[in-house]
Each structure stands twice: as structure tokens, then as C-alpha cells.
Design a protein around this motif. Structure first.
Motif, PDB file in Angstrom:
ATOM      1  N   LEU A  16     -32.338  20.650  82.948  1.00 61.32           N
ATOM      2  CA  LEU A  16     -32.273  19.273  83.430  1.00 61.32           C
ATOM      3  C   LEU A  16     -33.364  19.004  84.467  1.00 61.32           C
ATOM      4  O   LEU A  16     -34.053  17.979  84.394  1.00 61.32           O
ATOM      5  N   ILE A  17     -33.524  19.924  85.416  1.00 62.69           N
ATOM      6  CA  ILE A  17     -34.533  19.726  86.463  1.00 62.69           C
ATOM      7  C   ILE A  17     -35.938  19.757  85.872  1.00 62.69           C
ATOM      8  O   ILE A  17     -36.810  18.985  86.264  1.00 62.69           O
ATOM      9  N   ARG A  18     -36.162  20.620  84.897  1.00 63.01           N
ATOM     10  CA  ARG A  18     -37.477  20.640  84.240  1.00 63.01           C
ATOM     11  C   ARG A  18     -37.728  19.350  83.467  1.00 63.01           C
ATOM     12  O   ARG A  18     -38.855  18.856  83.418  1.00 63.01           O
ATOM     13  N   GLN A  19     -36.672  18.804  82.856  1.00 61.53           N
ATOM     14  CA  GLN A  19     -36.801  17.540  82.135  1.00 61.53           C
ATOM     15  C   GLN A  19     -37.226  16.424  83.085  1.00 61.53           C
ATOM     16  O   GLN A  19     -38.127  15.636  82.791  1.00 61.53           O
ATOM     17  N   ILE A  20     -36.574  16.364  84.241  1.00 59.00           N
ATOM     18  CA  ILE A  20     -36.912  15.335  85.232  1.00 59.00           C
ATOM     19  C   ILE A  20     -38.312  15.572  85.786  1.00 59.00           C
ATOM     20  O   ILE A  20     -39.095  14.629  85.947  1.00 59.00           O
ATOM     21  N   SER A  21     -38.658  16.839  86.072  1.00 62.92           N
ATOM     22  CA  SER A  21     -39.988  17.164  86.595  1.00 62.92           C
ATOM     23  C   SER A  21     -41.086  16.774  85.617  1.00 62.92           C
ATOM     24  O   SER A  21     -42.112  16.208  86.005  1.00 62.92           O
ATOM     25  N   SER A  22     -40.862  17.083  84.339  1.00 63.91           N
ATOM     26  CA  SER A  22     -41.847  16.742  83.308  1.00 63.91           C
ATOM     27  C   SER A  22     -42.046  15.236  83.221  1.00 63.91           C
ATOM     28  O   SER A  22     -43.188  14.748  83.162  1.00 63.91           O
ATOM     29  N   SER A  23     -40.937  14.496  83.204  1.00 63.55           N
ATOM     30  CA  SER A  23     -41.024  13.040  83.120  1.00 63.55           C
ATOM     31  C   SER A  23     -41.700  12.461  84.356  1.00 63.55           C
ATOM     32  O   SER A  23     -42.528  11.547  84.253  1.00 63.55           O
ATOM     33  N   LEU A  24     -41.345  12.999  85.524  1.00 63.76           N
ATOM     34  CA  LEU A  24     -41.971  12.546  86.763  1.00 63.76           C
ATOM     35  C   LEU A  24     -43.466  12.832  86.752  1.00 63.76           C
ATOM     36  O   LEU A  24     -44.276  11.991  87.167  1.00 63.76           O
ATOM     37  N   GLY A  25     -43.839  14.013  86.252  1.00 61.99           N
ATOM     38  CA  GLY A  25     -45.255  14.360  86.181  1.00 61.99           C
ATOM     39  C   GLY A  25     -46.045  13.402  85.303  1.00 61.99           C
ATOM     40  O   GLY A  25     -47.137  12.964  85.679  1.00 61.99           O
ATOM     41  N   ILE A  26     -45.486  13.046  84.149  1.00 58.98           N
ATOM     42  CA  ILE A  26     -46.180  12.112  83.252  1.00 58.98           C
ATOM     43  C   ILE A  26     -46.363  10.753  83.923  1.00 58.98           C
ATOM     44  O   ILE A  26     -47.423  10.126  83.820  1.00 58.98           O
ATOM     45  N   VAL A  27     -45.326  10.292  84.632  1.00 57.05           N
ATOM     46  CA  VAL A  27     -45.436   9.008  85.336  1.00 57.05           C
ATOM     47  C   VAL A  27     -46.525   9.069  86.396  1.00 57.05           C
ATOM     48  O   VAL A  27     -47.382   8.174  86.499  1.00 57.05           O
ATOM     49  N   ILE A  28     -46.508  10.125  87.202  1.00 61.04           N
ATOM     50  CA  ILE A  28     -47.506  10.261  88.273  1.00 61.04           C
ATOM     51  C   ILE A  28     -48.921  10.236  87.712  1.00 61.04           C
ATOM     52  O   ILE A  28     -49.787   9.490  88.183  1.00 61.04           O
ATOM     53  N   PHE A  29     -49.162  11.033  86.675  1.00 58.92           N
ATOM     54  CA  PHE A  29     -50.525  11.152  86.164  1.00 58.92           C
ATOM     55  C   PHE A  29     -50.953   9.934  85.346  1.00 58.92           C
ATOM     56  O   PHE A  29     -52.125   9.556  85.380  1.00 58.92           O
ATOM     57  N   SER A  30     -50.027   9.322  84.642  1.00 61.89           N
ATOM     58  CA  SER A  30     -50.400   8.134  83.877  1.00 61.89           C
ATOM     59  C   SER A  30     -50.727   6.967  84.799  1.00 61.89           C
ATOM     60  O   SER A  30     -51.711   6.246  84.582  1.00 61.89           O
ATOM     61  N   VAL A  31     -49.923   6.776  85.853  1.00 65.91           N
ATOM     62  CA  VAL A  31     -50.197   5.695  86.807  1.00 65.91           C
ATOM     63  C   VAL A  31     -51.482   5.981  87.578  1.00 65.91           C
ATOM     64  O   VAL A  31     -52.321   5.094  87.757  1.00 65.91           O
ATOM     65  N   TYR A  32     -51.654   7.221  88.018  1.00 61.16           N
ATOM     66  CA  TYR A  32     -52.871   7.589  88.756  1.00 61.16           C
ATOM     67  C   TYR A  32     -54.113   7.355  87.899  1.00 61.16           C
ATOM     68  O   TYR A  32     -55.106   6.764  88.351  1.00 61.16           O
ATOM     69  N   TYR A  33     -54.027   7.788  86.636  1.00 67.18           N
ATOM     70  CA  TYR A  33     -55.162   7.622  85.720  1.00 67.18           C
ATOM     71  C   TYR A  33     -55.493   6.148  85.515  1.00 67.18           C
ATOM     72  O   TYR A  33     -56.667   5.741  85.586  1.00 67.18           O
ATOM     73  N   GLU A  34     -54.484   5.356  85.279  1.00 63.40           N
ATOM     74  CA  GLU A  34     -54.701   3.929  85.016  1.00 63.40           C
ATOM     75  C   GLU A  34     -55.323   3.224  86.221  1.00 63.40           C
ATOM     76  O   GLU A  34     -56.302   2.474  86.087  1.00 63.40           O
ATOM     77  N   VAL A  35     -54.760   3.492  87.409  1.00 60.07           N
ATOM     78  CA  VAL A  35     -55.237   2.810  88.620  1.00 60.07           C
ATOM     79  C   VAL A  35     -56.643   3.255  88.977  1.00 60.07           C
ATOM     80  O   VAL A  35     -57.525   2.429  89.249  1.00 60.07           O
ATOM     81  N   ARG A  36     -56.882   4.570  88.986  1.00 60.25           N
ATOM     82  CA  ARG A  36     -58.203   5.069  89.416  1.00 60.25           C
ATOM     83  C   ARG A  36     -59.299   4.700  88.419  1.00 60.25           C
ATOM     84  O   ARG A  36     -60.419   4.377  88.821  1.00 60.25           O
TER      85      ARG A  36
END
Length: 467
Positions: free
Chosen positions: A397-417
Motif C-alpha cells: 500500500l505504501i509503495r502504491q501511494i509513493s509511486s503515485s505521488l512520485g508520478i504526480v511530482i515529476f509530471s507537474v515539475y516537468y510540465e511547469v519547468r
């Protein structure tokens, strides 16, 4: 059958089922645009095919440990695999997008029942000093399936109707059910376990809210949407309430006492960081290959296969080292290699050859092989055997949340930068894309590096932890 044969037949049985689940999920990624046309919907609508699976699986995992203890892990695993086959049939005969989404929700519930019990069944079959190698073999399927899934999905969608993406699962699911019924070792059910309905309602609502927001927030507008932020806060509050509530119970839904074991806590930190490293790579590298270097989808798919094979090979090697030497040698080494590979991706430029990118990704896979499954095994070895199903459920469960959180962080960072570079620095699309991805990989390297000190604190089975 001899004792050794029986143990390895358990691994084969578990691999057959879980490989099918992971493969199916990755097969659907490249065909979402085609499904948009078939069902005459937009990207948001079709994205629910992936999002609902993640949410349903995450909401099911908290109860899987209880179900495995109450009714037997083998029984729950086979029920999960049978449910996955049913979801595949429903998906194949679906006439509307809503039916496909319901089918994917059923598959997600099935995955939530299967994945934690898969690890628990392997741990049950092997003594502690052999689990590293066994889990390493099992982990190969978890790495190879996402690597070959998009290619298989693309081939099926180009040559057959879309519903064959679901029908493809059925022979493997049937084989998995046969092997599981015949070779998995039964566990004694515990009828005394009482189901905590209140805790179940709180944690499923909390996890569902968090995963819903993480599934939706993959662009800047969605990530800062006030409704999504409110749902996220509500989900976090519910999880906190659940933790406080469960700690007061004599027979909790989730046995949170496993977090008192330091090695288990440190393993969660290490595997969460490794998951973020994995999913940053799976998300960012296709953009780098296709948009920055303007290479084909075929080359994008090919760059992941050697990395997955390297990861699988080094999972088994790492498992052997773990069994003989403990986690302090293998897990920190894997995380250091993973950090190094992410940093290397952070400094490539448009003159970098495809073969160099391929080589860096192989190193990345090597680091994952050493750092991911061995950390999980070490953490699970540190907790009492009767809590393995509970510990596995929380780890997943924690890995599932971590993975999803990671995708959000990197997708938003990529889009904004990328937008900032194009607007303010007047870079070309290629240059801005690569620069944003470079920075995102460096961010991933920092996140993984922060977990390395905790990996050095992990203990092997030869040490008795005094908490």
C-alpha cells in the motif's frame, strides 16, 4: 514432490498469477488514445481505465492481511485471481466505457487481494535465510512485465480488436489458478479474528481519497485544484484518524505494531524511495526519448527491456547476497547505484547517443534490482511470521501511494519547468523538454539519496532487534 520442488512450485504459482496482473496493467497504457476513439470520449474519461484500477487496489490492500489470516492466504489469493479473470471477461464483453471502468475496478480489487498474499505465501514456503533469493526470482516478473507490457499491448491493438487486451489474460489466469490450487501451501484460518468495520470504512475512504487525487493530479491545473486539495487533506486526516483508532484496539484491522520494528520501518523508507526512482524513470524517459531526442516509440520500448532484464538478474543476485550477508551490503549499494544513474540522466544533452541512454538505463535497472526487493525481504524478515501478511499489505500500500505521488511530482515539475524554459528562456521545445527532464531526474536522485542512511541501519536475520 521433494521439499525443494514444493517451495519453488509455490514461487512459480505466484509468479504466474501476479505477472498476469502487472502485464495487463502496463499493456493498456499505449492504447488509451485508441480507446478514446472507440468509446468517443476524452482523455479524462479514458484515464479512469488506469486510475480506477489503482484506487480499487489501494482500497483493498488494507483488508487483505485480515482476510488472509481469517480465511487462509491460499484461498484469498485464488479468489483474487479468479476475480481478475472475471474482470477480464467483463472487460472483453463491455459495450460502453463505464463497463470497462467497472471491469478495471474488479481487476483492481483482485490485484489488491493477490499482491500482498503473494509475498506472504512465498515467505511461508521458505525459511528466512532463503527468502532473499526466492523473492528475487519472484521480483523478476514485477520488473519484466511493465517493460514488455506496452509492446505487447501495441502489437495486440494493431492486429486485433481492443477486447483482445482483456481476453489475453484468460489463459494465463487459468494457468495461475491451476498451479495455485495444486501447489500453494494451505494456511490455517483463524476464525477468532473479528472484522473491524469501523476501521475498514475509515482507511478505505482515506486511501481512496488520496489515490483519487494522485491519479487525477498529473498536470499543474489538477494538482492545484482546490477541490482536489480538499479531498487530499480529507484523505490524510482519515488515515491519521485510522492510525490513532487502530492503536487502541486489541484486534486491529491492520497490525501497526510492525512499525515498531526498526528494520521494517527502514525497509519501507528504502522501498518507497526505490519506487519513486522507478516510476520517475518510467514516466520521464519516454518523454526524453520521443520529445527531446525525437526517436520512435519502438526505441522507447526497447530502452526499457535490457534495464528490466538487468533488474531481474540483480534481484536474484541481491537476494543471494541478502541471504548470506544481510541487507547492509546489498540495499545501500543498490540505492547508491540508483542515485548515480538518475544523476547521469540529469546531465545528458542532445548530443548523447541512444546507446549511452540505454547503458545508463541498464545501470538504473541494476540499482533497482539491488535496492528494491532485497529491502522488502529484509523488512519482512524482521517481523514475526504471523504478521507477514499484514506487513506485506502495508508495504504494498505504501509503495502504491509513493509511486503515485512520485508520478504526480515529476509530471507537474516537468510540465511547469518546460513551460518556464520556453516562455522565459526562449528555448526550443526540444531544449526545454530535455532541460526540464534533466532537473526532474536530479530531483529523483536527491529523493533516493535521502533514503541511503536508513538502508545502512537495516539489520539481517542473524541480529535480534531490541525495540
Amino acid at each position: 514432490m521433494g521439499k525443494l520442488d514444493q517451495k519453488w512450485l509455490v514461487v512459480i504459482s505466484v509468479i504466474t498469477g501476479t505477472f498476469t496482473v502487472i502485464l495487463n496493467n502496463s499493456m493498456l497504457n499505449p492504447v488509451l488514445p485508441e480507446l478514446m476513439k472507440i468509446f468517443d470520449t476524452d482523455a479524462v474519461g479514458v484515464s479512469w481505465i488506469l486510475t480506477i484500477f489503482m484506487i480499487a487496489m489501494g482500497m483493498t490492500m488494507p483488508v487483505t492481511g485480515f482476510l488472509g489470516d481469517r480465511y487462509g492466504k491460499k484461498k484469498i489469493y485464488i479468489i483474487g485471481l479468479s476475480l481478475f479473470a472475471f474482470g477480464s471477461i467483463l472487460g472483453a464483453i463491455s459495450q460502453w466505457l463505464s463497463m470497462v471502468i467497472i471491469a478495471r475496478a474488479i481487476q483492481g480489487i483482485a490485484g489488491g487481494l493477490m499482491m500482498p498474499n503473494a509475498m506472504a505465501l512465498i515467505f511461508q514456503a521458505f525459511p528466512r535465510n532463503q527468502r532473499g533469493y526466492a523473492v528475487g526470482i519472484y521480483g523478476v516478473s514485477a520488473m519484466v512485465a511493465p517493460a514488455i507490457g506496452p509492446t505487447i499491448g501495441g502489437v495486440i491493438s494493431e492486429n486485433f480488436d481492443w477486447y483482445f487486451l482483456f481476453l489475453f489474460n484468460l489463459p494465463f489466469a487459468a494457468l495461475g489458478i491451476f498451479f495455485s490450487a495444486k501447489y500453494l501451501i494451505k494456511t490455517m484460518p483463524d476464525p477468532s479474528r473479528i472484522f473491524d468495520w469501523k476501521g475498514f470504512a475509515i482507511i478505505t475512504a482515506g486511501v481512496g481519497a488520496v489515490l483519487y487525487v494522485l491519479g487525477q493530479g498529473r498536470n499543474f491545473e489538477q494538482a492545484v485544484n482546490w477541490m482536489n486539495l480538499g479531498i487530499l487533506v480529507l484523505g490524510i486526516v482519515l488515515i491519521i484518524v485510522f492510525i490513532k483508532y487502530e492503536l487502541k484496539l486489541d484486534s486491529p484491522l491492520l497490525e501497526l505494531s510492525v512499525f515498531k520494528v526498526k528494520t521494517y520501518r527502514y525497509s519501507i523508507i528504502a522501498t518507497s524511495a526505490a519506487s519513486i526512482g522507478l516510476f520517475s524513470n518510467l514516466f520521464l524517459l519516454p518523454y526524453m526519448i520521443q520529445e527531446a531526442f525525437e526517436l520512435s516509440m519502438v526505441k522507447t520500448g526497447l530502452i526499457f527491456l535490457p534495464s528490466a532484464l538487468a533488474s531481474g538478474a540483480f534481484m536474484t543476485i541481491g537476494g543471494r547476497i541478502l541471504d548470506k550477508k544481510g541487507p547492509k551490503l546489498v540495499v545501500p549499494t543498490g540505492l547508491i547505484i540508483l542515485t548515480f544513474a538518475s544523476l547521469m540522466f540529469g546531465f545528458v544533452d542532445l548530443s548523447t547517443s541512444y546507446w549511452m541512454l540505454l547503458a545508463i538505463n541498464i545501470v538504473h535497472g541494476l540499482g533497482l534490482g539491488f535496492g528494491n526487493m532485497p529491502a522488502t525481504t529484509a523488512g519482512m524478515n524482521a517481523i514475526p511470521d504471523h504478521l507477514v501478511a499484514q506487513g506485506s499489505a502495508m508495504n504494498n500500500l505504501i509503495r502504491q501511494i509513493s509511486s503515485s505521488l512520485g508520478i504526480v511530482i515529476f509530471s507537474v515539475y516537468y510540465e511547469v519547468r518546460r513551460g518556464q524554459y520556453m516562455l522565459f528562456d526562449e528555448l526550443t521545445m526540444q531544449e526545454a523538454t530535455l532541460q526540464a527532464i534533466n532537473e526532474a531526474f536530479i530531483l529523483a536522485a536527491i529523493i533516493v539519496a535521502l533514503s541511503i542512511p536508513f538502508a545502512f541501519k537495516m539489520k539481517g536475520i542473524e541480529h535480534t532487534e531490541k525495540e
